[in-house]
Write a protein that holds these residues in place. Structure first.
Motif, mmCIF file in Angstrom:
data_model
loop_
_atom_site.group_PDB
_atom_site.id
_atom_site.type_symbol
_atom_site.label_atom_id
_atom_site.label_comp_id
_atom_site.label_asym_id
_atom_site.label_seq_id
_atom_site.Cartn_x
_atom_site.Cartn_y
_atom_site.Cartn_z
ATOM 1 N N THR A 1 46.278 38.618 40.992
ATOM 2 C CA THR A 1 46.878 39.699 40.216
ATOM 3 C C THR A 1 46.427 39.589 38.760
ATOM 4 O O THR A 1 45.911 38.550 38.337
ATOM 5 C CB THR A 1 48.424 39.632 40.260
ATOM 6 N N ARG A 2 46.649 40.676 38.023
ATOM 7 C CA ARG A 2 46.188 40.674 36.641
ATOM 8 C C ARG A 2 46.898 39.616 35.805
ATOM 9 O O ARG A 2 46.364 39.137 34.809
ATOM 10 C CB ARG A 2 46.359 42.069 36.033
ATOM 11 N N ASP A 3 48.100 39.226 36.227
ATOM 12 C CA ASP A 3 48.776 38.153 35.489
ATOM 13 C C ASP A 3 48.577 36.789 36.144
ATOM 14 O O ASP A 3 49.374 35.866 35.938
ATOM 15 C CB ASP A 3 50.264 38.481 35.274
ATOM 16 N N GLN B 1 52.349 45.905 46.856
ATOM 17 C CA GLN B 1 53.158 45.502 45.688
ATOM 18 C C GLN B 1 54.563 45.077 46.106
ATOM 19 O O GLN B 1 55.110 44.101 45.586
ATOM 20 C CB GLN B 1 53.217 46.651 44.675
ATOM 21 N N THR C 1 47.159 45.089 39.911
ATOM 22 C CA THR C 1 48.588 45.063 39.585
ATOM 23 C C THR C 1 48.969 43.713 38.973
ATOM 24 O O THR C 1 48.132 42.815 38.849
ATOM 25 C CB THR C 1 49.424 45.347 40.850
ATOM 26 N N THR C 2 50.242 43.596 38.564
ATOM 27 C CA THR C 2 50.727 42.308 38.081
ATOM 28 C C THR C 2 51.914 41.880 38.926
ATOM 29 O O THR C 2 52.612 42.726 39.501
ATOM 30 C CB THR C 2 51.211 42.399 36.619
ATOM 31 N N ASP D 1 55.109 43.451 37.747
ATOM 32 C CA ASP D 1 55.316 44.817 38.243
ATOM 33 C C ASP D 1 55.803 44.808 39.686
ATOM 34 O O ASP D 1 56.691 45.570 40.068
ATOM 35 C CB ASP D 1 53.996 45.605 38.165
#
Lengths: 580, 89
Positions: A265-267, A515, A542-543, A546
């Motif tokens: 994920t983006r995080d 998600q 996505t993160t 989220d």
């Protein structure tokens, strides 16, 4: 233009010339020609007869050195038969009188003869019908040009049109030259459907008579996404599909570019994406699609379509070849999940009044211990070939799990006595696919190394809806609030017991749910190989923060429609529009 | 001149490939037209396709008809060939 509707087996659009493969039942379509074309058809016939005669003559010379008189005599007859002026005149008269193509007239005449032969009770004469087939095929090949050829030696890209293709034929195919498949038989779960998805070749199956209506050489469009086949399209249709094909390919190319990118994920939360397979031949395509291993190998496919149970060696061969193909990556073997919609003829069971609630899956195995033990032996022997895990399906009670584990322990003991190597510490897990198992997941988790959620059956049993029954299918939804509560319950049980939880139902392969599943705590998803790139793309867009927000929100909804709309909107925010 | 004669196919495998080719080769040595009749079907004695389609199995009675100057000789040679069982059993 001929449009035919079949069953979508593998998505995408293919456009190219048709190559019709021989089957014993192929027929050439009847097409009326204009009287001015008769002379051309006659020339085609004469040229094809002469070319065929020469071909047989050369074959005969080559063979007589190797095979001796007997075989040579057969081809000598073929040669004389093809050169027979009576044959030529009969076919020519049919072309002139009926205004049909040379291919149709010739095929018609040979079919008439074959029919007459089949009616003869004398076995010696009856066998000659295969010679007539051979002659028919040879001459037709010359009439139709290079349209009936050996599938393994293709020189240009073609759409394969056939009655059926065996899996072993399919995997030998030269992928570079196969644009698409169009088959008379098969369904979404047929071997050919599985393999064509693995090969990422647009495929439509279940067309019944495609080989009768497509004669070969003509342009064919295969719309694998919608299960449509169009022969000899008009210009407008062709252009429409060319545009569709480009769009699809652009999307595919972008997804393929993700193959070596991590699912993170983006995080920064890495997610493990695995593949569900049914045949060992799929492993390679699964890894190529970017899967980190096999999360679900449905072993029952070995047992279907045969009247005899596969032997221990046959099973071992399949399992070990899958494990070897995975090259050290994890492979989760699920024990036999037969019954309900998947009945092997060899099971010899009576039909249950209510098969999904009947003697199926692990229940069947526990009542047929000899079969189960053979199955487990083959699995255990394969454990030394790589990173194998064994998983029991359809657990409803703790007792069932203990019985299954006791059987496995027995088999281990047998193998040890016989000094057959296996890995004693092979991880054992179960599928959570009954509401009962979900509700006692706490207790079950104490006795296994991993849990895998099977959302297809879990949804069916939780909502009491048979997805195959069209009158209630609309009530089937894995995102129903009741299901979400069960999912959360299973995640917590796994977490408390320190046991890994994965999800291997169809839900895992649909980016709409990704998600939500991450938000519920899942870090391992197993899906059809073709779904891996799309799900990966979503994860990378996505993160985790989220996802957790989405899951919290969704758990408050009380209608499944509301859940679905919300999830779809959230997925749209991060995915490009072509994904829908 | 038209001459006719009836013969029975004596060999086990009947009028199959090799016998047909021998028959055609023999018929071609003569100028006379040769017709073979069998259970309502008819074949030109020089057409392997038509002879095959007679499906004259072991024990079938066939009628040979020859028409032409050397009809008698043709019939003699062809019936001798059949009666010899085409060199088979």
């Amino acid at each position: 233009m001929i449009t035919k509707k079949g069953i979508s087996a593998s998505p995408g659009v293919a456009i190219g010339p048709a190559l019709v493969l021989d089957t014993e039942e192929y027929r050439i379509p009847r097409r009326t020609i204009h009287p001015s074309q008769v002379a051309k058809e006659l020339r085609t016939l004469d040229a094809a007869l002469e070319a065929s005669r020469q071909e047989v003559s050369e074959l005969r010379t080559a063979l007589s050195r190797k095979m001796g008189q007997q075989t040579s005599a057969i081809f000598e007859f073929h040669e004389k038969f093809i050169a027979d002026s009576k044959l030529r005149n009969t076919v020519a008269a049919k072309i002139e009188n009926d205004l049909c193509t040379a291919a149709y007239a010739f095929s018609h005449e040979l079919n008439r003869q074959q029919k007459a032969f089949r009616a003869v009770p004398d076995p010696y004469i009856k066998e000659r019908v295969t010679d007539l087939f051979d002659i028919e095929k040879r001459v037709l090949r010359h009439i139709l040009g290079r349209t009936r050829e050996d599938i393994a030696r293709l020189s240009e890209p073609v759409v394969i049109v056939a009655h059926d293709i065996t899996p072993s034929q399919a995997v030998q195919l030269d992928r570079q030259h196969i644009l698409g498949f169009v088959l008379n038989v098969g369904g979404q779960t047929s071997h050919m459907a599985i393999i064509s998805r693995a090969l990422r070749v647009p495929t439509v199956v279940g067309l019944t008579d495609a080989t009768a209506e497509i004669s070969g050489g003509e342009m064919v469009i295969v719309d694998g996404t919608h299960g449509i086949v169009i022969a000899e399209p008009d210009l407008a249709t062709l252009e429409r599909y060319q545009a569709l094909q480009q769009e699809y390919e652009r999307f595919e190319t972008r997804l393929r570019g993700l193959r070596h990118e991590p699912a993170i994920t983006r995080d920064g939360q890495p997610i493990s994406l695995l593949a569900n397979i049914e045949l060992p031949q799929e492993v390679e395509a699964a890894l190529e699609a970017g899967a980190e291993g096999i999360g679900l190998y449905r072993t029952e496919f070995l047992f279907l379509g045969s009247d005899r149970m596969p032997t221990e060696e046959q099973q071992y061969e399949a399992f070990s070849s899958a494990v070897r193909a995975a090259r050290g990556k994890p492979v989760t073997l699920r024990t036999l999940d037969l019954g309900a919609d998947k009945l092997a003829t060899s099971m010899g069971v009576q039909h249950d009044h209510n098969p999904v609630l009947g003697l199926r899956s692990l229940r069947y195995c526990l009542l047929n211990l000899d079969l189960f033990k053979t199955h487990l032996r083959a699995m255990l022997r394969a454990t030394v070939e790589g990173d194998v895990r064994i998983m029991f399906p359809m657990i409803a009670t703790l007792m069932e799990l203990r019985q299954a584990k006791a059987t496995l322990a027995d088999v281990m003991e047998d193998l040890e006595e016989e000094s057959i190597p296996f890995r004693r510490n092979v991880p054992i897990g179960i599928m959570i696919e009954t509401p009962a198992a979900a509700l006692v997941a706490d207790a079950l988790a104490q006795e296994v190394s991993f849990l895998s959620i099977g959302t297809n059956d879990l949804t069916q049993y939780t909502l009491a809806v048979d997805r195959g029954n069209e009158r209630v299918a609309h009530l089937y939804s894995p995102h129903n609030p009741a299901m979400l509560k069960l999912l959360r319950m299973i995640m917590r049980a796994g977490h408390r017991a320190g046991v890994e939880v994965s999800l291997c139902g169809e839900m895992a392969g649909s980016p709409i749910y990704t998600q939500l599943l991450l938000g519920l705590g899942l870090r391992k998803l197993s899906m059809a190989p073709k779904d891996v790139p799309e799900v990966k793309q979503l994860i990378r867009s996505t993160t985790l923060a989220d996802c957790q927000r989405i899951a919290r929100k969704v758990l408050q909804f009380d209608a499944d429609r509301q859940v679905l709309n919300f999830l779809r909107d959230e997925a749209r925010k991060v995915l490009p529009p072509e994904a829908f | 001149m038209v001459v006719e004669r009836e013969v029975v196919i004596p060999n086990k495998e009947g009028l199959h490939f090799r016998p047909i080719m021998q028959f055609v080769d023999t018929a071609q040595r003569f100028a006379a037209d040769v017709t073979v009749k069998c259970e309502g079907r008819e074949a030109d004695g020089r057409s392997p396709m038509e002879l095959l389609m007679l499906v004259a199995t072991h024990g079938t009675r066939v009628r040979l008809v020859a028409d032409g100057d050397d009809a008698e000789a043709a019939l003699e040679a062809l019936s001798a060939l059949i009666e010899s069982g085409f060199g088979e059993t």
